[in-house]
Design a protein around this motif. Structure first.
Motif, PDB file in Angstrom:
ATOM      1  N   LEU A 101     -64.882   4.374 -27.741  1.00  0.00           N
ATOM      2  CA  LEU A 101     -63.742   3.520 -27.443  1.00  0.00           C
ATOM      3  C   LEU A 101     -63.108   3.883 -26.105  1.00  0.00           C
ATOM      4  O   LEU A 101     -62.767   3.010 -25.314  1.00  0.00           O
ATOM      5  N   MET A 102     -62.985   5.196 -25.859  1.00  0.00           N
ATOM      6  CA  MET A 102     -62.283   5.596 -24.642  1.00  0.00           C
ATOM      7  C   MET A 102     -62.796   6.945 -24.151  1.00  0.00           C
ATOM      8  O   MET A 102     -62.775   7.927 -24.879  1.00  0.00           O
ATOM      9  N   ASN A 103     -63.268   6.950 -22.911  1.00  0.00           N
ATOM     10  CA  ASN A 103     -63.733   8.192 -22.291  1.00  0.00           C
ATOM     11  C   ASN A 103     -63.268   8.313 -20.856  1.00  0.00           C
ATOM     12  O   ASN A 103     -63.731   9.166 -20.107  1.00  0.00           O
ATOM     13  N   GLY A 104     -62.335   7.457 -20.459  1.00  0.00           N
ATOM     14  CA  GLY A 104     -61.798   7.499 -19.112  1.00  0.00           C
ATOM     15  C   GLY A 104     -62.607   6.731 -18.090  1.00  0.00           C
ATOM     16  O   GLY A 104     -62.195   6.579 -16.936  1.00  0.00           O
ATOM     17  N   SER A 105     -63.776   6.209 -18.498  1.00  0.00           N
ATOM     18  CA  SER A 105     -64.635   5.487 -17.550  1.00  0.00           C
ATOM     19  C   SER A 105     -65.232   4.234 -18.163  1.00  0.00           C
ATOM     20  O   SER A 105     -64.898   3.118 -17.766  1.00  0.00           O
ATOM     21  N   ASP A 139     -61.410   1.399 -22.230  1.00  0.00           N
ATOM     22  CA  ASP A 139     -61.325   1.561 -20.772  1.00  0.00           C
ATOM     23  C   ASP A 139     -61.641   0.251 -20.054  1.00  0.00           C
ATOM     24  O   ASP A 139     -60.919  -0.154 -19.129  1.00  0.00           O
ATOM     25  N   LEU A 140     -62.721  -0.382 -20.477  1.00  0.00           N
ATOM     26  CA  LEU A 140     -63.223  -1.536 -19.737  1.00  0.00           C
ATOM     27  C   LEU A 140     -62.590  -2.850 -20.171  1.00  0.00           C
ATOM     28  O   LEU A 140     -62.234  -3.683 -19.332  1.00  0.00           O
ATOM     29  N   ASP A 141     -62.432  -3.038 -21.474  1.00  0.00           N
ATOM     30  CA  ASP A 141     -61.971  -4.340 -21.943  1.00  0.00           C
ATOM     31  C   ASP A 141     -60.451  -4.467 -21.943  1.00  0.00           C
ATOM     32  O   ASP A 141     -59.924  -5.565 -21.735  1.00  0.00           O
ATOM     33  N   LEU A 142     -59.753  -3.379 -22.159  1.00  0.00           N
ATOM     34  CA  LEU A 142     -58.292  -3.456 -22.232  1.00  0.00           C
ATOM     35  C   LEU A 142     -57.596  -2.973 -20.968  1.00  0.00           C
ATOM     36  O   LEU A 142     -56.669  -3.623 -20.489  1.00  0.00           O
ATOM     37  N   SER A 144     -57.193   6.350 -27.204  1.00  0.00           N
ATOM     38  CA  SER A 144     -57.851   6.646 -28.475  1.00  0.00           C
ATOM     39  C   SER A 144     -58.046   8.147 -28.531  1.00  0.00           C
ATOM     40  O   SER A 144     -58.581   8.735 -27.598  1.00  0.00           O
ATOM     41  N   TYR A 145     -57.568   8.776 -29.588  1.00  0.00           N
ATOM     42  CA  TYR A 145     -57.729  10.219 -29.692  1.00  0.00           C
ATOM     43  C   TYR A 145     -57.733  10.636 -31.154  1.00  0.00           C
ATOM     44  O   TYR A 145     -57.407   9.865 -32.058  1.00  0.00           O
ATOM     45  N   VAL A 165     -71.710   9.502 -24.068  1.00  0.00           N
ATOM     46  CA  VAL A 165     -70.457  10.071 -24.581  1.00  0.00           C
ATOM     47  C   VAL A 165     -70.663  11.526 -24.995  1.00  0.00           C
ATOM     48  O   VAL A 165     -69.840  12.395 -24.703  1.00  0.00           O
ATOM     49  N   VAL A 166     -71.770  11.805 -25.667  1.00  0.00           N
ATOM     50  CA  VAL A 166     -72.063  13.188 -26.067  1.00  0.00           C
ATOM     51  C   VAL A 166     -72.189  14.074 -24.828  1.00  0.00           C
ATOM     52  O   VAL A 166     -71.658  15.190 -24.784  1.00  0.00           O
ATOM     53  N   ARG A 167     -72.871  13.578 -23.808  1.00  0.00           N
ATOM     54  CA  ARG A 167     -73.009  14.358 -22.575  1.00  0.00           C
ATOM     55  C   ARG A 167     -71.641  14.581 -21.924  1.00  0.00           C
ATOM     56  O   ARG A 167     -71.365  15.659 -21.400  1.00  0.00           O
ATOM     57  N   ASP A 168     -70.796  13.571 -21.997  1.00  0.00           N
ATOM     58  CA  ASP A 168     -69.458  13.716 -21.432  1.00  0.00           C
ATOM     59  C   ASP A 168     -68.656  14.771 -22.185  1.00  0.00           C
ATOM     60  O   ASP A 168     -67.925  15.557 -21.569  1.00  0.00           O
ATOM     61  N   PHE A 169     -68.790  14.811 -23.514  1.00  0.00           N
ATOM     62  CA  PHE A 169     -68.140  15.868 -24.295  1.00  0.00           C
ATOM     63  C   PHE A 169     -68.579  17.244 -23.789  1.00  0.00           C
ATOM     64  O   PHE A 169     -67.767  18.156 -23.610  1.00  0.00           O
TER      65      PHE A 169
END
Length: 973
Positions: free
Chosen positions: A353-357, A362-365, A376-377, A426-430
């Motif tokens: 939903l949200m990763n800052g990029s 991020d994209l739709d809203l 989203s957290y 997303v996993v890589r970003d984590f």
């Protein structure tokens, strides 16, 4: 510890290999758990008494970040005395029967009497009798205070050069925090072992009033109200939802010292505690020292918490709070506890939903500007977890629409409307975020604390991404359809008067006596123990920062990252908002734009796929263009980055929506007391009516600007004079090669436009600026302008802040809070200018109740005009300052940024060297003399924000020339 125990032996625990009950000849003296592939190389020891010890080595600087975590928090508060765990956290700074007292034999009977009186007070229903009992408590407390040695804990921490002393309480944990020089480890352990051995509730009633003030401050946060409502809906039969960490007002007014002691004796046990350390330590030596000081702490059985099943949520539960701050909402879903598969999947959904990029939110809203703000957290706790969505509306948008838009993003996941590659990205970003955070010791120990508190095996944490990498898009879609439906709580925060707010009124308290020179025998012995001093290391900036030029003659600065495979690349322009307000607007416009090759959405996705992040930020004086991420993607990232800056395309609809968002955000800022006081009022007082805060484009100007003109400014960013800074693992020559190839600039670079000049005002008289705001507390900043910057004042600056206004043992803290209980927050300091043409400022702050403001401000002014002379305390401040410098190391890209800050002040050398050489020559008389020159006798500007109907405006008018400011005057719109 004090208690005698059976001889210690350590249990033999391993995660990856079984261990026989008999120790083999080559087995370590202290067996430990470890996990193969752990990037922190963590060792986890378990003493025979159950005490857990988490250790990680990081030799970057000779410091150790310490957290001592007790697995208990507000969840364990008795329902009839909520707030107890938080009370207790405060009291663990007050000492034991060994320190914090100058005569325990005389102090103890008085403390016992105070405890008995509190029990009578708590049970008494008659208001007059209750008042009489409190008067007796106050009287006996005053007598007991004569035998107290206040703030000895903080003084001892300061004496070893410790910093960041703090603590926090939440639902499942209470954690005590310090950052100490590595060579002072044993003295710190000795102090903490004593601290945790015995609870003494000294100076309780003044600290209790501090908790009252903290409670009152919490009433001024609308976000706290809506978050409380959310948890009440999610956890109706669990303390997560039925009680708060700060506690109920009535419970705070009627404490039980007996219950606090019982709580301490029940939960503050070694088998419920973890010592978490990361930094410059030796594994074997450290565990030996911990064993030496904590090994005799006797274990006791910890009562098992009764976990009740929560009612199933089958239809949306709606809650509403009212208040004066900006409207917003939370949506919450309840899940299984931290470490469960549900919690892991929930985290993955949140990241999609949200990763800052490239997240759906991020994209739709956000990029499409459908809402003003969104997030989203997750909150992962011992017994349950929750996934929360947050939103703030745009102008004319209702909260229900924001709710529907947020839930629609979940529907997209349920329908599989997201790219196949996004799950693994997303996993890589984590993993990337973890790698970045592990550069910091505080992040390491926080990870340990979380593992301990939620009882999640360290192996699970280390291996979590291996598990996540096996999760498919189909798994995510299935999970979302199963767990996200009408089973949510929505908590709305709307504008309106909150009639439920109530403050805890101050009781009548007699100021206690503060003996600054008195010391316990423990303190004297502690100070007498000498530790070999560390050798300070001062930075030779010329050798640490490699300076070169690109082929285009652009200045190039390089510092190597020896720690990991991440890089930061900056293009730096010495031009900011003071030079060109429209440039700042253009920078804000960039995230909503694409190029002829990429749509805005595709650009974000490309950067995210590569493990990269880009940003452009403008401050008053500079603009920073930043690219960061994986070194393996460096060249592709620079190419994409340069393409964006050179080929960005205008989008008129995006600009129109951005302006609407700016105007709504401006309106929301006028509803936030922190922005009003610390930005609006502060700048008004510092510079006058025309100041950097009000230096904004008007609404008419914003609406009339041609977006094409902003595109030209973005295109022209690198046509101005600028410099390039790289921090990363690649060799300098290779980095230059990429930049020479891709970073194209014109043959002749533009000069910067002349900046606006804002002159700092000098006070010719005492003035009071007041803003009316609906709040429980009142806040005041007291400002005075000093002389223009000179390096010669930096030693005074360092010592003044250490001695006078910083920390629990500072003069201001002792007088305003500890002795007189006049405020929850009170401090004073001399600020260091950012640039050489700016003056020093004397800044004091008070956060208190409106009826205490007169006395609190009067006492603060006394301190600002007459410096109390405490020889021992000043000597301790000097030692603390010296030891801080000895253990301080500037590392990584901070070497470059620290140099830039010094250059802004006209300094081209490590200022710490000058301070270290000069501090020893200072004595209390020299300090007082300089205090009289720099701090005392000044005219002040008083900035006050509070509820007008609760204020006695005559009090403010007696302080100085009074003026009530409207928000339009403060904000210039």
């Amino acid at each position: 510890m004090k208690k005698n125990l059976i001889p210690l032996f350590l249990s033999c625990l391993f995660l990856l290999a079984a261990c026989s009950s008999e120790k083999s000849a080559d087995a370590p003296e202290y067996p430990y758990e470890s996990v193969e592939g752990d990037p922190l190389d963590t060792r986890i020891y378990t003493l025979d008494n159950g005490l857990k010890v988490y250790l990680s080595v990081n030799k970057k600087e000779p410091k150790i970040q310490t957290n001592i975590a007790v697995r208990t928090g507000s969840k364990n508060d008795p329902p009839e005395t909520t707030g107890l765990a938080h009370y207790l956290e405060h009291m663990l700074f007050k000492g034991t029967d060994e320190f914090g007292t100058i005569n325990w034999e005389k102090e103890k009977p008085l403390l016992d009497s105070i405890s008995a009186l509190y029990e009578l007070h708590r049970k008494e229903a008659d208001p007059e009798k209750k008042k009489a009992l409190y008067a007796k408590i106050d009287s006996v407390s005053y007598q007991a205070s004569k035998y107290a040695a206040p703030n000895e804990y903080d003084k001892m921490i300061s004496s070893i050069g410790g910093s960041g002393t703090n603590a926090y309480t939440w639902v499942d944990q209470t954690v005590y925090v310090n950052n100490i020089p590595a060579n002072e480890l044993e003295k710190w352990l000795e102090l903490e072992a004593e601290r945790f051995s015995t609870l003494v509730l000294r100076l309780f009633h003044t600290e209790l009033e501090t908790v009252y003030e903290e409670f009152n401050r919490s009433q001024d946060s609308d976000f706290r109200k809506s978050f409380k409502n959310l948890n009440e809906g999610l956890y109706p039969k669990h303390p997560y939802g039925t009680q708060t960490t700060i506690g109920e007002g009535e419970h705070l007014k009627n404490p039980s010292l007996v219950n606090i002691h019982n709580y301490f004796n029940t939960y503050y046990q070694p088998n419920n505690t973890a010592i978490c350390l990361a930094g410059d330590l030796d594994f074997d030596e450290t565990i030996k020292l911990i064993d030496k000081h904590f090994g005799s702490w006797e274990a006791n059985e910890i009562p098992e918490f009764e976990l009740k099943a929560q009612p199933e949520i089958t239809e949306p539960i709606v809650k509403t709070a009212l208040g004066s701050q900006p409207e917003h909402l939370y949506i919450g879903f309840r899940f299984d506890k931290a470490g469960s598969r549900e919690a892991m999947m929930m985290r993955l959904v949140s990241g999609i939903l949200m990763n800052g990029s490239a997240g759906l939110v991020d994209l739709d809203l956000l990029q499409k500007q459908k809402v003003l703000k969104a997030a989203s957290y997750e909150s992962m706790m011992h017994d349950f977890s929750s996934h929360m969505l947050f939103g703030m509306p745009r102008q004319g948008q209702d909260l229900e629409e924001v709710k529907d838009l947020l839930l629609a993003q979940l529907d997209s996941i349920k329908q599989g409307n997201f790219d196949d590659w996004l799950v693994q990205a997303v996993v890589r970003d984590f993993k990337l975020q973890d790698i970045k955070s592990y550069e910091n010791n505080n992040a390491r120990v926080s990870k340990f604390v979380n593992s301990f508190v939620v009882e999640r095996p360290w192996e699970d944490i280390v291996k979590q991404y291996e598990v996540m990498e096996k999760i498919t898009k189909e798994d995510v879609v299935e999970f979302a359809n199963k767990h996200y439906g009408n089973n949510y709580v929505v908590s709305y925060k709307r504008l309106g008067e909150d009639t439920t707010v109530h403050k805890v009124d101050k009781p009548q308290i007699t100021s206690i006596e503060i003996d600054r020179e008195g010391q316990s025998d423990f303190f004297k012995a502690f100070e007498a123990k000498e530790t070999p001093r560390l050798e300070p290391q001062f930075i030779d900036y010329e050798s640490e920062i490699k300076e070169d030029k690109l082929a285009s003659d652009i200045p190039f600065y390089y510092t190597k990252n020896e720690e990991n495979e991440l890089f930061n690349l900056y293009y730096i322009l010495d031009m900011g908002e003071d030079h060109d307000k429209e440039m700042a607007l253009a920078v804000s416009y960039l995230p909503y734009l694409g190029t002829e090759k990429y749509s805005p959405e595709d650009l974000q996705k490309e950067f995210f796929k590569l493990g990269l992040d880009f940003s452009v930020n403008t401050g008053r004086y500079r603009t920073y263009v930043k690219l960061s991420g994986l070194q393996e993607s460096f060249e592709k990232g620079v190419e994409l980055f340069e393409h964006l800056l050179a080929s960005v395309q205008p989008e008129e609809a995006a600009y129109t929506e951005m302006v609407k968002g700016i105007l709504k955000d401006r309106a929301d800022q006028k509803l936030q007391k922190g922005v009003i006081l610390r930005q609006g009022l502060f700048n008004f007082a510092k510079y006058g009516e025309e100041n950097p805060f009000t230096n904004i484009l008007s609404e008419d100007k914003l609406k009339s600007i041609d977006p094409n003109a902003l595109i030209q400014k973005i295109n022209a960013l690198t046509s101005y004079q600028h410099k390039v800074f790289y921090y990363g693992p690649e060799e300098k020559s290779a980095v230059k090669k990429v930049l020479d190839k891709l970073h194209k600039v014109p043959a002749e670079l533009k000069a910067y436009p002349e900046p606006l000049k804002f002159e700092v005002q000098r006070q010719s008289k005492d003035e009071v600026y007041f803003v009316d705001y609906d709040m429980v507390q009142t806040e005041m900043i007291i400002l005075a302008t000093g002389q223009e910057f000179t390096p010669d004042l930096m030693t005074f600056n360092k010592l003044f802040n250490e001695y006078f206004g910083a920390g629990l043992s500072s003069i201001v803290f002792q007088e305003i809070r500890e002795s007189k209980a006049l405020a929850y927050a009170a401090y004073a300091y001399q600020s260091t200018p950012r640039r050489a043409d700016e003056p020093f400022l004397s800044i004091a702050y008070i956060g208190t109740q409106s009826d205490k403001l007169q006395e609190a401000s009067s006492e603060m002014l006394k301190l600002l005009n007459t410096m109390p002379k405490a020889e021992k305390q000043f000597k301790a401040a000097k030692e603390s300052a010296m030891k801080n410098i000895e253990s301080e190391r500037t590392v990584g890209d901070e070497i470059f940024w620290s140099y830039q800050r010094l250059l802004d002040l006209g300094i081209d050398y490590d200022i710490n060297k000058k301070l270290y050489e000069e501090i020893p020559s200072w004595n209390i008389d020299k300090m007082e003399e300089k205090f009289q020159e720099e701090i005392a006798g000044k005219k002040h500007t008083f900035l006050v924000i509070g509820k007008k109907e609760d204020m006695d405006l005559e009090v403010l008018k007696n302080i100085g020339t009074f003026k009530e400011l409207s928000l339009e005057e403060v904000f210039n719109y």
